[in-house]
Scaffold this active site. Structure first.
Site, PDB file in Angstrom:
ATOM      1  CG  HIS A 132      -1.844  -1.087   1.126  1.00 46.72           C
ATOM      2  ND1 HIS A 132      -2.695  -1.653   2.213  1.00 46.72           N
ATOM      3  CD2 HIS A 132      -2.294  -1.994   0.059  1.00 46.72           C
ATOM      4  CE1 HIS A 132      -3.448  -2.740   1.889  1.00 46.72           C
ATOM      5  NE2 HIS A 132      -3.174  -2.979   0.561  1.00 46.72           N
ATOM      6  CB  CYS A 189       4.101  18.236 -10.745  1.00 43.54           C
ATOM      7  SG  CYS A 189       5.219  17.663 -12.020  1.00 43.54           S
ATOM      8  CB  CYS A 192       3.534  20.352 -14.985  1.00 41.95           C
ATOM      9  SG  CYS A 192       2.482  19.762 -13.598  1.00 41.95           S
TER      10      CYS A 192
HETATM   11  C1  BV8 Z   1      -8.630  -2.179  -4.961  1.00 39.01           C
HETATM   12  C2  BV8 Z   1      -2.859   2.898   2.551  1.00 39.01           C
HETATM   13  C3  BV8 Z   1      -9.095  -2.229  -7.238  1.00 39.01           C
HETATM   14  C4  BV8 Z   1      -3.275   4.201   2.963  1.00 39.01           C
HETATM   15  C5  BV8 Z   1      -4.796   1.147   2.646  1.00 39.01           C
HETATM   16  C6  BV8 Z   1     -16.452  -4.238  -0.417  1.00 39.01           C
HETATM   17  C7  BV8 Z   1     -16.040  -5.703  -0.128  1.00 39.01           C
HETATM   18  C8  BV8 Z   1     -14.767  -6.111  -0.400  1.00 39.01           C
HETATM   19  C9  BV8 Z   1     -13.812  -5.312  -0.467  1.00 39.01           C
HETATM   20  C10 BV8 Z   1     -13.989  -4.232  -1.191  1.00 39.01           C
HETATM   21  C11 BV8 Z   1     -15.211  -3.672  -1.157  1.00 39.01           C
HETATM   22  N1  BV8 Z   1     -15.301  -2.550  -1.553  1.00 39.01           N
HETATM   23  C12 BV8 Z   1     -14.190  -2.053  -1.895  1.00 39.01           C
HETATM   24  C13 BV8 Z   1     -13.186  -3.143  -1.822  1.00 39.01           C
HETATM   25  C14 BV8 Z   1     -11.831  -3.346  -2.017  1.00 39.01           C
HETATM   26  C15 BV8 Z   1     -11.160  -2.482  -0.931  1.00 39.01           C
HETATM   27  C16 BV8 Z   1     -11.289  -3.020   0.525  1.00 39.01           C
HETATM   28  O1  BV8 Z   1     -10.935  -4.117   0.947  1.00 39.01           O
HETATM   29  N2  BV8 Z   1     -12.172  -2.253   1.145  1.00 39.01           N
HETATM   30  C17 BV8 Z   1     -12.368  -2.804   2.521  1.00 39.01           C
HETATM   31  C18 BV8 Z   1     -12.161  -1.715   3.601  1.00 39.01           C
HETATM   32  C19 BV8 Z   1     -13.610  -3.581   2.362  1.00 39.01           C
HETATM   33  N3  BV8 Z   1      -9.602  -2.558  -1.534  1.00 39.01           N
HETATM   34  C20 BV8 Z   1      -9.493  -1.511  -2.325  1.00 39.01           C
HETATM   35  O2  BV8 Z   1      -9.793  -0.413  -2.553  1.00 39.01           O
HETATM   36  C21 BV8 Z   1      -7.778  -1.723  -2.959  1.00 39.01           C
HETATM   37  N4  BV8 Z   1      -7.767  -1.405  -4.029  1.00 39.01           N
HETATM   38  O3  BV8 Z   1      -9.441  -2.902  -4.571  1.00 39.01           O
HETATM   39  O4  BV8 Z   1      -8.416  -1.806  -6.164  1.00 39.01           O
HETATM   40  C22 BV8 Z   1      -8.577  -2.132  -8.465  1.00 39.01           C
HETATM   41  C23 BV8 Z   1      -7.936  -2.761  -9.267  1.00 39.01           C
HETATM   42  C24 BV8 Z   1      -7.657  -2.282 -10.515  1.00 39.01           C
HETATM   43  C25 BV8 Z   1      -7.737  -0.987 -10.813  1.00 39.01           C
HETATM   44  C26 BV8 Z   1      -8.250  -0.214 -10.047  1.00 39.01           C
HETATM   45  C27 BV8 Z   1      -8.938  -0.527  -8.912  1.00 39.01           C
HETATM   46  C28 BV8 Z   1      -6.810  -0.859  -2.161  1.00 39.01           C
HETATM   47  C29 BV8 Z   1      -6.814  -1.138  -0.526  1.00 39.01           C
HETATM   48  C30 BV8 Z   1      -5.699  -0.460  -0.235  1.00 39.01           C
HETATM   49  C31 BV8 Z   1      -6.159   0.650   0.615  1.00 39.01           C
HETATM   50  N5  BV8 Z   1      -4.953   1.407   1.383  1.00 39.01           N
HETATM   51  N6  BV8 Z   1      -3.610   1.886   3.162  1.00 39.01           N
HETATM   52  C32 BV8 Z   1      -3.326   4.487   4.254  1.00 39.01           C
HETATM   53  O5  BV8 Z   1      -2.483   3.953   4.921  1.00 39.01           O
HETATM   54  O6  BV8 Z   1      -3.924   5.524   4.624  1.00 39.01           O
HETATM   55  S1  BV8 Z   1      -5.568   0.060   3.675  1.00 39.01           S
HETATM   56  C33 BV8 Z   1      -5.079   0.173   5.262  1.00 39.01           C
HETATM   57  O7  BV8 Z   1      -6.274  -0.503   5.842  1.00 39.01           O
HETATM   58  C34 BV8 Z   1      -4.059  -0.571   5.558  1.00 39.01           C
HETATM   59  O8  BV8 Z   1      -2.792  -0.446   4.392  1.00 39.01           O
HETATM   60  C35 BV8 Z   1      -4.559  -1.919   5.664  1.00 39.01           C
HETATM   61  O9  BV8 Z   1      -4.534  -2.502   4.683  1.00 39.01           O
HETATM   62  C36 BV8 Z   1      -5.748  -1.528   6.209  1.00 39.01           C
HETATM   63  C37 BV8 Z   1      -5.847  -1.777   7.723  1.00 39.01           C
HETATM   64  O10 BV8 Z   1      -5.944  -2.996   8.031  1.00 39.01           O
HETATM   65  P1  BV8 Z   1      -4.892  -3.413   9.314  1.00 39.01           P
HETATM   66  O11 BV8 Z   1      -3.410  -3.072   8.912  1.00 39.01           O
HETATM   67  O12 BV8 Z   1      -5.161  -4.901   9.576  1.00 39.01           O
HETATM   68  O13 BV8 Z   1      -5.191  -2.535  10.505  1.00 39.01           O
HETATM   69  P2  BV8 Z   1      -6.679  -2.684  11.251  1.00 39.01           P
HETATM   70  O14 BV8 Z   1      -6.611  -1.736  12.629  1.00 39.01           O
HETATM   71  O15 BV8 Z   1      -7.759  -3.072  10.570  1.00 39.01           O
HETATM   72  O16 BV8 Z   1      -6.272  -4.331  12.240  1.00 39.01           O
HETATM   73  C38 BV8 Z   1      -5.159  -4.223  13.099  1.00 39.01           C
HETATM   74  C39 BV8 Z   1      -5.381  -5.632  13.723  1.00 39.01           C
HETATM   75  O17 BV8 Z   1      -3.970  -5.582  14.655  1.00 39.01           O
HETATM   76  C40 BV8 Z   1      -6.252  -6.111  14.469  1.00 39.01           C
HETATM   77  O18 BV8 Z   1      -6.676  -7.280  14.119  1.00 39.01           O
HETATM   78  C41 BV8 Z   1      -5.866  -5.828  16.117  1.00 39.01           C
HETATM   79  O19 BV8 Z   1      -6.617  -6.910  17.011  1.00 39.01           O
HETATM   80  C42 BV8 Z   1      -4.446  -6.304  15.869  1.00 39.01           C
HETATM   81  N7  BV8 Z   1      -3.693  -5.710  16.821  1.00 39.01           N
HETATM   82  C43 BV8 Z   1      -3.580  -4.477  17.524  1.00 39.01           C
HETATM   83  N8  BV8 Z   1      -2.588  -4.450  18.258  1.00 39.01           N
HETATM   84  C44 BV8 Z   1      -1.969  -5.659  18.098  1.00 39.01           C
HETATM   85  C45 BV8 Z   1      -2.606  -6.295  17.351  1.00 39.01           C
HETATM   86  N9  BV8 Z   1      -1.893  -7.620  16.748  1.00 39.01           N
HETATM   87  C46 BV8 Z   1      -0.550  -7.801  17.539  1.00 39.01           C
HETATM   88  N10 BV8 Z   1      -0.069  -7.196  18.439  1.00 39.01           N
HETATM   89  C47 BV8 Z   1      -0.727  -5.924  18.835  1.00 39.01           C
HETATM   90  N11 BV8 Z   1       0.115  -5.026  19.776  1.00 39.01           N
END
Ligand code: BV8
Length: 295
Positions: A132, A189, A192
């Site tokens: 990402h 940019c 540009c």
């Molecule tokens: C795409 C960068 C297509 C930016 C990020 C409907 C259903 C399903 C999927 C979709 C849908 N609608 C759209 C989609 C696809 C969408 C998606 O998945 N949406 C989700 C919300 C449903 N995906 C996309 O849009 C992707 N692109 O599909 O493009 C396409 C293809 C071709 C051409 C054009 C388009 C792009 C996805 C990337 C987005 N960018 N990040 C930024 O950072 O601001 S995503 C971002 O959120 C992170 O990178 C990461 O991926 C996600 C967060 O998840 P986690 O890292 O797991 O964090 P979270 O807080 O959720 O969980 C933390 C975990 O740690 C928990 O389990 C917790 O219990 C645990 N924890 C906490 N403390 C600890 C711990 N574990 C151990 N030790 C600890 N101490």
């Protein structure tokens, strides 16, 4: 529930022994990394209690639409996260994964994190796929380096942190008014001089970087996979989360490390391992047989 900064992880000995046996026999290993990996470094997760950036849900800011609607706010969001990330330190899990990479050529880490901590733990670049993007591709936003209230935010009070961020505002703190910046303050940019620069991360609705997708696909298609480590991720964002299933299809056993039992990836099997607790405490213990093995 273990506290995030506990050093010695209380691990189920039997589980640990069977995991170590499998790790020692493994040559092709994947790891899917999420925000929980960096929690012990003081960085907020996306969904954690502190997941909100000020009053905004990060998911709403991490979109091209949000940037079109209010580029200044989105820039302040990413600059604030960059500020936090640059004053955080990699933790023991980042270093253990980097060490595994130096010891196991067939190890690839797939990171969803944009915080730069795996890179700063000297994780070999060829074995770290930034799915990402990163916060550190975009320029520091001069307009955000405005005079502070003179008090460095708590987590920056380490000697070098405080010095480095002496003049920076903790704009993630809701009590601190967001500095007023205009579109003219935003980076353009260099060629540009017209078009706005954008943070170097992948937003929702955008494709992942082509070269990264190719690298991961080539690795997955090349041969069987012995193991996938799923560390600190809720595994709800695709296509990142899909790599767990793809690894399984290649014969991989799954090992989950998560603080929260509810966040086990879908479709778990009874041959999976689940270690509940803080990644910074558990991951080094899991990888010990390889990372501490004498050369
Ligand atoms: C795409 C960068 C297509 C930016 C990020 C409907 C259903 C399903 C999927 C979709 C849908 N609608 C759209 C989609 C696809 C969408 C998606 O998945 N949406 C989700 C919300 C449903 N995906 C996309 O849009 C992707 N692109 O599909 O493009 C396409 C293809 C071709 C051409 C054009 C388009 C792009 C996805 C990337 C987005 N960018 N990040 C930024 O950072 O601001 S995503 C971002 O959120 C992170 O990178 C990461 O991926 C996600 C967060 O998840 P986690 O890292 O797991 O964090 P979270 O807080 O959720 O969980 C933390 C975990 O740690 C928990 O389990 C917790 O219990 C645990 N924890 C906490 N403390 C600890 C711990 N574990 C151990 N030790 C600890 N101490």
């Amino acid at each position: 529930m273990t506290s995030p900064s506990s050093t010695d992880a209380e691990l189920d000995e039997e589980q640990l022994a069977s995991f170590h046996d499998h790790l020692k026999k493994s040559t092709r290993v994947l790891a899917l990394l999420g925000a929980g990996l960096s929690a012990a470094s003081g960085l907020p997760t996306f969904r954690g209690v502190e997941g909100l950036w000020r009053t905004h849900d990060p998911f709403s800011l991490a979109t091209p639409e949000a940037f079109d609607a209010d580029p200044a706010l989105v820039w302040q969001f990413y600059s604030s996260r960059r500020q936090m990330a640059s004053s955080a330190q990699p933790n023991a899990a980042h270093y253990a994964l980097a060490r595994l990479a130096t010891k196991m050529p067939g190890f690839q880490a797939l990171s969803q994190n944009v915080d730069g901590l795996s890179e700063r733990a000297n994780h070999p670049q060829k074995q770290l796929q930034l799915l990402h993007g990163t916060l550190f591709e975009n320029p520091i936003l001069p307009a955000l380096a405005v005079p502070t209230l003179g008090i460095a935010p708590a987590q920056h009070r380490t000697s070098e942190g405080a010095a480095e961020h002496e003049n920076e505002l903790d704009i993630s703190d809701i009590n601190v008014p967001l500095p007023f910046i205009t579109i003219d303050d935003l980076p353009r940019c260099p060629k540009c001089k017209q078009r706005l620069l954008r943070p170097g991360v992948v937003w929702f609705g955008e494709s992942l970087p082509g070269p990264v997708l190719d690298e991961v696909e080539t690795f997955i298609d090349a041969d069987k996979i012995d193991l996938i480590l799923v560390i600190g991720t809720s595994a709800r964002v695709t296509p990142a989360a899909d790599y767990i299933k793809q690894a399984r299809e290649r014969g991989a056993r799954v090992c989950v490390v998560n603080l929260n039992t509810d966040d086990r990836p879908v479709g778990r099997r009874n041959k999976d391992w689940f270690f509940q607790g803080d990644a910074a405490a558990i991951v080094p213990a899991l990888l010990m047989p390889i990372t501490e093995a004498c050369p």
